[in-house]
Scaffold this active site. Structure first.
Site, mmCIF file in Angstrom:
data_model
loop_
_atom_site.group_PDB
_atom_site.id
_atom_site.type_symbol
_atom_site.label_atom_id
_atom_site.label_comp_id
_atom_site.label_asym_id
_atom_site.label_seq_id
_atom_site.Cartn_x
_atom_site.Cartn_y
_atom_site.Cartn_z
ATOM 1 N N TYR A 1 -7.319 2.592 -1.971
ATOM 2 C CA TYR A 1 -6.559 1.781 -1.235
ATOM 3 C C TYR A 1 -7.602 1.018 -0.291
ATOM 4 O O TYR A 1 -7.075 -0.271 0.089
ATOM 5 C CB TYR A 1 -5.836 2.833 -0.458
ATOM 6 C CG TYR A 1 -4.920 2.268 0.864
ATOM 7 C CD1 TYR A 1 -3.666 1.396 0.567
ATOM 8 C CD2 TYR A 1 -5.311 2.748 2.107
ATOM 9 C CE1 TYR A 1 -3.172 0.880 1.634
ATOM 10 C CE2 TYR A 1 -4.584 2.061 3.230
ATOM 11 C CZ TYR A 1 -3.498 1.291 3.022
ATOM 12 O OH TYR A 1 -2.681 0.534 4.088
ATOM 13 N N GLY B 1 10.522 -0.660 3.729
ATOM 14 C CA GLY B 1 9.421 0.182 3.962
ATOM 15 C C GLY B 1 9.498 0.745 5.311
ATOM 16 O O GLY B 1 10.404 0.295 6.149
ATOM 17 N N ASP C 1 10.758 -8.069 -7.283
ATOM 18 C CA ASP C 1 9.354 -7.541 -7.593
ATOM 19 C C ASP C 1 8.345 -8.617 -7.356
ATOM 20 O O ASP C 1 8.088 -9.592 -7.729
ATOM 21 C CB ASP C 1 9.598 -7.060 -9.204
ATOM 22 C CG ASP C 1 7.952 -6.460 -9.530
ATOM 23 O OD1 ASP C 1 7.133 -6.355 -8.544
ATOM 24 O OD2 ASP C 1 8.023 -5.765 -10.804
HETATM 25 P P1 NAD Z 1 5.951 1.437 2.679
HETATM 26 O O1 NAD Z 1 5.487 2.270 1.552
HETATM 27 O O2 NAD Z 1 6.753 2.281 3.730
HETATM 28 O O3 NAD Z 1 6.811 0.253 2.161
HETATM 29 C C1 NAD Z 1 6.206 -0.675 1.248
HETATM 30 C C2 NAD Z 1 7.424 -1.092 0.615
HETATM 31 O O4 NAD Z 1 7.187 -2.188 -0.456
HETATM 32 C C3 NAD Z 1 8.505 -0.256 -0.063
HETATM 33 O O5 NAD Z 1 9.720 -0.230 0.637
HETATM 34 C C4 NAD Z 1 8.331 -0.413 -1.555
HETATM 35 O O6 NAD Z 1 9.761 -0.154 -2.006
HETATM 36 C C5 NAD Z 1 7.901 -2.088 -1.464
HETATM 37 N N1 NAD Z 1 7.399 -2.340 -2.726
HETATM 38 C C6 NAD Z 1 6.570 -1.704 -3.573
HETATM 39 N N2 NAD Z 1 6.222 -2.211 -4.516
HETATM 40 C C7 NAD Z 1 6.886 -3.362 -4.696
HETATM 41 C C8 NAD Z 1 7.096 -4.682 -5.406
HETATM 42 N N3 NAD Z 1 6.489 -4.643 -6.735
HETATM 43 N N4 NAD Z 1 7.891 -5.716 -5.215
HETATM 44 C C9 NAD Z 1 8.594 -5.416 -3.959
HETATM 45 N N5 NAD Z 1 8.560 -4.592 -3.070
HETATM 46 C C10 NAD Z 1 7.681 -3.538 -3.341
HETATM 47 O O7 NAD Z 1 4.626 0.957 3.505
HETATM 48 P P2 NAD Z 1 4.558 0.605 4.929
HETATM 49 O O8 NAD Z 1 3.844 1.761 5.569
HETATM 50 O O9 NAD Z 1 5.634 -0.191 5.447
HETATM 51 O O10 NAD Z 1 3.224 -0.543 4.877
HETATM 52 C C11 NAD Z 1 3.501 -1.732 4.944
HETATM 53 C C12 NAD Z 1 2.056 -2.667 4.634
HETATM 54 O O11 NAD Z 1 1.297 -2.152 5.910
HETATM 55 C C13 NAD Z 1 1.269 -2.050 3.425
HETATM 56 O O12 NAD Z 1 0.314 -3.142 3.188
HETATM 57 C C14 NAD Z 1 0.246 -0.781 4.197
HETATM 58 O O13 NAD Z 1 -0.959 -0.849 3.191
HETATM 59 C C15 NAD Z 1 0.002 -1.443 5.581
HETATM 60 N N6 NAD Z 1 -0.389 -0.500 6.526
HETATM 61 C C16 NAD Z 1 0.671 0.633 6.714
HETATM 62 C C17 NAD Z 1 0.088 1.629 7.777
HETATM 63 C C18 NAD Z 1 1.135 2.746 8.169
HETATM 64 O O14 NAD Z 1 0.691 3.553 8.778
HETATM 65 N N7 NAD Z 1 2.426 2.545 7.475
HETATM 66 C C19 NAD Z 1 -1.248 1.588 7.998
HETATM 67 C C20 NAD Z 1 -2.051 0.560 7.776
HETATM 68 C C21 NAD Z 1 -1.631 -0.330 6.863
HETATM 69 N N1 SER Z 2 -1.467 5.085 7.504
HETATM 70 C C1 SER Z 2 -2.183 4.576 6.181
HETATM 71 C C2 SER Z 2 -2.526 5.406 5.242
HETATM 72 O O1 SER Z 2 -2.634 6.704 5.696
HETATM 73 C C3 SER Z 2 -3.483 3.891 6.738
HETATM 74 O O2 SER Z 2 -3.351 2.533 6.220
HETATM 75 O O3 SER Z 2 -2.460 4.965 4.127
#
Ligand code: NAD
Ligand code: SER
Length: 313
Positions: free
Chosen positions: A144, A13, A54
């Protein structure tokens, strides 16, 4: 000192790719195992081990942890805010069960540390909009946000009851150029750079004056590693730390891009994500993270824009 073996779940991700690469630099390629439900992200190819997994399958996860001799887990798999509103039960199930599976296994196998990110989405319309403090009214209105807030208390519970050293950050919206974002409300601030370079125009799904807390990915990766490397006695927050770097509106990021691409044009067509954005604070106070383990951001909007455009070009 115990040799660490790290499992990154959700490694394909937006954050996972960059965090995996950063951890491999510190701990060695073979000591950081990337895993995801999706196929391996091409940016990870050849840089270290990958397993397809998974996280909802607890037995499979447990077997991997034992077989690979895992000592730390970084759990990044989740459904983000915008996708979550389209499928609330899927978001709740994945976001909660994945965390409970990891915390249970961490307790049983006595893992040294667990990392799990929370989000500014824990805050709701009744939280202070400016410089939202660490401890305040927290009444999230998205599934969320509800899942993240519940998750924070599970982390706190496993730390207090079982001694699991789980650490967490409330990330703001993250902006990066390597791996695409996965369905969040702040994704516009990534899309805008790509479209500015390719199309010289962008139609934004948020209104022009929607201020949100944001952070450039290098700051987010550094914050994560600094938190995880901080001595245990410095970690006073076992729910999740507020984290901040910058705050801007679509109008402001557009003006910053125009400095580099003068012909860039921005238009606005707000959709369902506007309501989500309106429920979050405009800026965050990270004073507790600064005091406990020394958090200090490096990137502001200007520095990030220069770096984003240079790398995307
Ligand atoms: P993303 O959606 O880019 O990546 C998540 C990854 O998890 C994906 O590659 C997906 O294939 C994988 N995934 C989904 N279901 C799965 C499963 N059942 N088993 C294994 N893998 C699985 O998300 P991200 O932006 O990289 O976010 C990562 C974490 O950071 C999350 O918890 C998100 O809530 C948190 N977060 C992200 C942001 C942001 O702006 N990107 C902000 C706040 C918090
Ligand atoms: N970037 C994230 C969202 O918009 C914040 O957790 O969902």
């Amino acid at each position: 000192m115990q040799k660490e073996k790290i499992l990154v779940i959700g490694a394909s991700g937006q954050i996972g790719v960059e965090l995996t690469l950063a951890l491999r630099k510190i701990y060695g390629n073979s000591n950081v195992i990337a895993s995801d439900l999706r196929e391996e992200n091409p940016l990870l190819h050849g840089s270290g081990p990958y397993v397809s997994m998974d996280v909802m399958n607890k037995e499979m996860l447990h077997v991997q942890v034992i077989r690979q001799g895992i000592t730390q887990i970084y759990l990044l798999a989740a459904i983000l805010s915008a996708t979550g509103e389209k499928n609330p039960s899927l978001a709740w199930n994945l976001n909660m069960q994945s965390l409970l599976n990891v915390l249970d296994i961490a307790k049983e196998e006595k893992l040294t540390k667990v990392y799990w990110p929370s989000s500014i989405a824990v805050f709701g319309p009744t939280s202070p909009r400016q410089n939202c403090p660490q401890k305040t009214i927290i009444e999230p209105t998205t599934v969320y946000g509800i899942s993240k807030y519940a998750g924070e208390f599970w982390c706190n519970y496993y730390f207090n009851k079982y001694g699991v050293d789980v650490r967490s950050l409330r990330y703001p919206g993250l902006i990066s150029y390597k791996s695409a974002p996965g369905g969040g409300t702040t994704d516009y601030a990534v899309e805008i750079y790509l479209e500015a370079l390719e199309e010289k125009k962008y139609e934004c799904f948020l209104e022009e004056d929607t201020y949100l807390p944001m952070m450039y990915m290098p700051d987010a990766i550094r914050a994560t590693i600094e938190l995880m490397e901080a001595p245990k006695e410095k970690i006073n927050i076992r729910t999740s730390y507020n984290l901040s770097a910058m705050s801007f509106s679509p109008k402001e990021i557009s003006a910053e891009i125009k400095k580099h691409i003068p012909e860039f044009e921005m238009s606005y067509k707000p959709d369902y994500r506007q309501q989500i954005a309106n429920s979050w604070p405009q800026s965050i106070d990270a004073a507790v993270a600064a005091a406990d383990w020394g958090w200090k951001p490096e990137y502001d909007l200007g520095k990030m824009t220069e770096d984003m455009l240079e790398n995307l070009r």
